[in-house]
Design an enzyme around this catalytic site. Structure first.
Site, PDB file in Angstrom:
ATOM      1  N   GLY A  19      -8.552  -5.907  -9.828  1.00 58.12           N
ATOM      2  CA  GLY A  19      -8.780  -5.327  -8.494  1.00 58.12           C
ATOM      3  C   GLY A  19      -9.195  -3.869  -8.614  1.00 58.12           C
ATOM      4  O   GLY A  19      -8.716  -3.148  -9.489  1.00 58.12           O
ATOM      5  N   ILE A 138      -3.107  -0.525  -8.282  1.00 54.93           N
ATOM      6  CA  ILE A 138      -2.426  -0.005  -7.092  1.00 54.93           C
ATOM      7  C   ILE A 138      -1.015  -0.588  -7.010  1.00 54.93           C
ATOM      8  O   ILE A 138      -0.154  -0.034  -6.355  1.00 54.93           O
ATOM      9  CB  ILE A 138      -3.186  -0.320  -5.776  1.00 54.93           C
ATOM     10  CG1 ILE A 138      -3.308  -1.819  -5.537  1.00 54.93           C
ATOM     11  CG2 ILE A 138      -4.533   0.373  -5.743  1.00 54.93           C
ATOM     12  CD1 ILE A 138      -3.625  -2.184  -4.095  1.00 54.93           C
ATOM     13  N   ASP A 139      -0.782  -1.726  -7.695  1.00 56.06           N
ATOM     14  CA  ASP A 139       0.544  -2.365  -7.646  1.00 56.06           C
ATOM     15  C   ASP A 139       1.582  -1.556  -8.426  1.00 56.06           C
ATOM     16  O   ASP A 139       2.781  -1.727  -8.233  1.00 56.06           O
ATOM     17  CB  ASP A 139       0.484  -3.780  -8.234  1.00 56.06           C
ATOM     18  CG  ASP A 139      -0.544  -4.662  -7.536  1.00 56.06           C
ATOM     19  OD1 ASP A 139      -0.936  -4.329  -6.405  1.00 56.06           O
ATOM     20  OD2 ASP A 139      -0.950  -5.679  -8.130  1.00 56.06           O
ATOM     21  N   ARG A 186       7.171  -2.697  20.691  1.00 49.37           N
ATOM     22  CA  ARG A 186       7.038  -3.870  19.832  1.00 49.37           C
ATOM     23  C   ARG A 186       7.659  -3.666  18.459  1.00 49.37           C
ATOM     24  O   ARG A 186       7.835  -2.544  18.008  1.00 49.37           O
ATOM     25  CB  ARG A 186       5.555  -4.152  19.578  1.00 49.37           C
ATOM     26  CG  ARG A 186       4.862  -4.847  20.669  1.00 49.37           C
ATOM     27  CD  ARG A 186       3.386  -5.021  20.331  1.00 49.37           C
ATOM     28  NE  ARG A 186       2.685  -5.525  21.496  1.00 49.37           N
ATOM     29  CZ  ARG A 186       1.384  -5.442  21.685  1.00 49.37           C
ATOM     30  NH1 ARG A 186       0.620  -4.841  20.788  1.00 49.37           N
ATOM     31  NH2 ARG A 186       0.819  -5.942  22.768  1.00 49.37           N
ATOM     32  N   MET A 193      -0.001  -4.864   0.022  1.00 49.04           N
ATOM     33  CA  MET A 193      -0.289  -5.501  -1.270  1.00 49.04           C
ATOM     34  C   MET A 193       0.744  -5.083  -2.318  1.00 49.04           C
ATOM     35  O   MET A 193       1.594  -4.243  -2.053  1.00 49.04           O
ATOM     36  CB  MET A 193      -1.680  -5.107  -1.738  1.00 49.04           C
ATOM     37  CG  MET A 193      -2.781  -5.848  -1.021  1.00 49.04           C
ATOM     38  SD  MET A 193      -4.364  -5.452  -1.796  1.00 49.04           S
ATOM     39  CE  MET A 193      -5.408  -6.668  -1.021  1.00 49.04           C
ATOM     40  N   GLY A 194       0.611  -5.608  -3.502  1.00 50.55           N
ATOM     41  CA  GLY A 194       1.541  -5.203  -4.566  1.00 50.55           C
ATOM     42  C   GLY A 194       1.934  -6.352  -5.474  1.00 50.55           C
ATOM     43  O   GLY A 194       2.716  -6.176  -6.395  1.00 50.55           O
ATOM     44  N   ARG A 195       1.424  -7.542  -5.104  1.00 54.23           N
ATOM     45  CA  ARG A 195       1.723  -8.744  -5.886  1.00 54.23           C
ATOM     46  C   ARG A 195       3.243  -8.953  -6.026  1.00 54.23           C
ATOM     47  O   ARG A 195       3.907  -9.023  -5.031  1.00 54.23           O
ATOM     48  CB  ARG A 195       1.044  -8.640  -7.255  1.00 54.23           C
ATOM     49  CG  ARG A 195       0.804  -9.969  -7.898  1.00 54.23           C
ATOM     50  CD  ARG A 195      -0.554 -10.544  -7.741  1.00 54.23           C
ATOM     51  NE  ARG A 195      -1.561  -9.962  -8.599  1.00 54.23           N
ATOM     52  CZ  ARG A 195      -2.809 -10.417  -8.631  1.00 54.23           C
ATOM     53  NH1 ARG A 195      -3.174 -11.421  -7.874  1.00 54.23           N
ATOM     54  NH2 ARG A 195      -3.696  -9.867  -9.400  1.00 54.23           N
ATOM     55  N   ARG A 298       4.227  -8.144  16.343  1.00 55.77           N
ATOM     56  CA  ARG A 298       2.853  -8.325  15.885  1.00 55.77           C
ATOM     57  C   ARG A 298       2.787  -8.125  14.373  1.00 55.77           C
ATOM     58  O   ARG A 298       3.552  -7.341  13.812  1.00 55.77           O
ATOM     59  CB  ARG A 298       1.919  -7.291  16.524  1.00 55.77           C
ATOM     60  CG  ARG A 298       1.733  -7.434  18.017  1.00 55.77           C
ATOM     61  CD  ARG A 298       0.774  -8.581  18.337  1.00 55.77           C
ATOM     62  NE  ARG A 298       0.374  -8.529  19.733  1.00 55.77           N
ATOM     63  CZ  ARG A 298       1.057  -9.049  20.743  1.00 55.77           C
ATOM     64  NH1 ARG A 298       2.197  -9.671  20.521  1.00 55.77           N
ATOM     65  NH2 ARG A 298       0.591  -8.953  21.983  1.00 55.77           N
TER      66      ARG A 298
HETATM   67  O1  F6P Z   1      -3.609  -6.386  -8.190  1.00 54.76           O
HETATM   68  C1  F6P Z   1      -4.166  -5.643  -7.166  1.00 54.76           C
HETATM   69  C2  F6P Z   1      -4.247  -6.436  -5.894  1.00 54.76           C
HETATM   70  O2  F6P Z   1      -4.753  -5.589  -4.892  1.00 54.76           O
HETATM   71  C3  F6P Z   1      -2.930  -7.066  -5.445  1.00 54.76           C
HETATM   72  O3  F6P Z   1      -2.100  -6.152  -4.798  1.00 54.76           O
HETATM   73  C4  F6P Z   1      -3.447  -8.182  -4.568  1.00 54.76           C
HETATM   74  O4  F6P Z   1      -2.541  -9.242  -4.495  1.00 54.76           O
HETATM   75  C5  F6P Z   1      -4.694  -8.606  -5.268  1.00 54.76           C
HETATM   76  O5  F6P Z   1      -5.129  -7.528  -6.041  1.00 54.76           O
HETATM   77  C6  F6P Z   1      -5.789  -9.052  -4.333  1.00 54.76           C
HETATM   78  O6  F6P Z   1      -6.908  -9.363  -5.075  1.00 54.76           O
HETATM   79  P1  F6P Z   1      -8.336  -9.767  -4.512  1.00 54.76           P
HETATM   80  O7  F6P Z   1      -9.179  -8.542  -4.607  1.00 54.76           O
HETATM   81  O8  F6P Z   1      -8.798 -10.830  -5.455  1.00 54.76           O
HETATM   82  O9  F6P Z   1      -8.186 -10.240  -3.114  1.00 54.76           O
END
Ligand code: F6P
Length: 410
Positions: A19, A138-139, A186, A193-195, A298
């Site tokens: 990524g 970024i994770d 709300r 993100m972050g896996r 939301r």
């Molecule tokens: O590993 C970086 C990351 O942004 C994760 O946080 C996320 O799950 C993944 O890549 C998303 O990847 P893609 O660009 O394939 O949607």
């Protein structure tokens, strides 16, 4: 060790895989500039490992203008795995070796996370290809053995280029969403993100999110019902009758219909490193809050907003500092290593003497250390705020602090 390394005019190639991050161009530029000073011709391999397959896709970066503040990667990226995988059982290592020969590449710097650098490590170990790994994600889950000194504690933390810029983006977006949450009374559920790691969602906490869920602790049936009780209580107690919940995309959540606790997938199709695409947990949580608690909720995904945009200052200096260490590794011809930051420091203190290199055999994923998170309160501990403070500086609390007097009807 080879003598007269300087000004031999050898060839170094750089690739970016996985990524993108806002700090990739900055890393490429910093490494390129320093390698050129050592007399290398510097090539860019396009689209990650894919650029070394077939006829190859290689460009010359030597003496070219470069904009390291522009986010993403001008070399492009891919999740190509040269080794056989479930998705692609073909072994493409011979093609990589052939292109090393054809393009006369002497050293490869692979800028990547665990997947890209894991492949680089294997090429080094099995084929003896001279590689230097350069961290990015970024994770922030690629082990760097960076020590965070907090009080008497020495916490083994992680510091990967790309994460500081993304962390700031997550913080800013959370600060913005607050005004909409308040205006409509709300609950906003923000997905970050972050896996499988909770480092990045910390940006939301810095931006005043009230409750945080991280992937390191699964939300099984009992934790989920405890969490929903907390949501109700906090919402009712909140001054503006609003709440921000930040959830990391990799959180495992108990589903009433299947009675299973699992992640929510955007797609179960695996990439070449065996990863499915995560996404959608915020929608699940928001609808449970609406349906079970009767509170309007939301979902909003911060998604690629965190990953995109310009390289922020902390990352700019971090990439330069780590690139200084690349010079050291090149001069020593010390391959199979990855430069890392030794101690967590603030922006002005990011200097080359604070770097080290770790054997790429030791790289791997590192989750958020336990000491950073309070599992009962669904929030980060002061130790993690201190860690983030090094990157983000002082927290700013933005509230609309006026209570208008009520007018009674005559
Ligand atoms: O590993 C970086 C990351 O942004 C994760 O946080 C996320 O799950 C993944 O890549 C998303 O990847 P893609 O660009 O394939 O949607």
């Amino acid at each position: 060790m080879r003598e007269h390394k300087l000004y031999q005019g050898k060839t170094l190639a750089i690739l970016t895989g996985g990524g993108d991050t806002p700090a990739l161009n900055s890393s490429i530029e910093s490494i390129r500039n320093r390698a050129q000073l050592l007399g290398y011709n510097v090539y860019g391999v396009r689209h990650g490992w894919r650029g070394l397959l077939g006829d190859g896709d290689v460009v010359d970066l030597t003496n070219q203008p470069y904009d390291g503040y522009y986010g993403g990667t001008a070399l492009r990226s891919s999740r190509t795995n040269p080794f056989p995988s479930k998705k692609n059982p073909e072994n493409r290592v011979p093609q990589i070796l052939k292109n090393f020969e054809r393009y006369k590449i002497d050293v490869l710097v692979s800028i990547g996370g665990d997947d890209t650098n894991g492949a680089a490590k294997r090429l080094y170990e099995t084929e003896g290809i001279p590689v230097i790994g350069f961290p990015k994600t970024i994770d922030n889950d690629l082990r760097t053995r960076t020590i965070h000194h907090y009080g008497n504690l020495e916490i083994e933390a992680v510091m990967c280029p790309g994460y500081p810029s993304a962390l700031k983006g997550v913080m800013e977006m959370t600060q913005r969403i607050k005004t909409t949450a308040e205006s409509h009374s709300r609950v906003m559920v923000l997905e970050v993100m972050g896996r499988d790691a909770g480092w990045l969602v910390g940006g939301s906490a810095y931006g005043q999110a009230d409750l945080i869920l991280i992937p390191e602790y699964e939300m099984d049936k009992s934790r989920k019902s405890f969490f929903l009780e907390q949501v109700k209580e906090k919402y009712l107690r909140s001054k503006n009758k609003s709440l921000i919940i930040a959830v990391s995309e990799g959180v495992k959540w108990y589903m009433d219909d299947t009675e299973k606790t699992d992640v929510v997938y955007a797609s179960t199709e695996l990439d070449e490193y065996g990863h499915p695409r995560l996404g959608g947990i915020s929608g699940v949580i928001a609808s449970e809050i609406s349906n079970k608690l009767g509170i309007e909720a939301r979902a909003q995904s911060i998604g690629y907003f965190a990953r995109s945009g310009e390289c922020r200052l902390y990352d700019r200096k971090l990439t330069s500092t780590l690139a200084d260490k690349v010079v050291d590794l090149l001069l020593r011809e010390d391959y199979g290593k990855m430069p890392v930051l030794k101690n967590m420091v603030r922006y002005p203190e990011l200097e080359e003497f604070n770097t080290d290199s770790i054997d790429m055999g030791n790289i791997g994923n590192q989750p958020l250390p336990e000491v950073y998170y309070d599992i009962d309160e669904f929030r980060f501990n002061d130790a993690y705020y201190d860690f983030m403070h090094h990157i983000l500086g002082d927290r700013s609390f933005r509230d609309f602090n006026v209570d208008f007097p009520t007018v009674l009807a005559q």
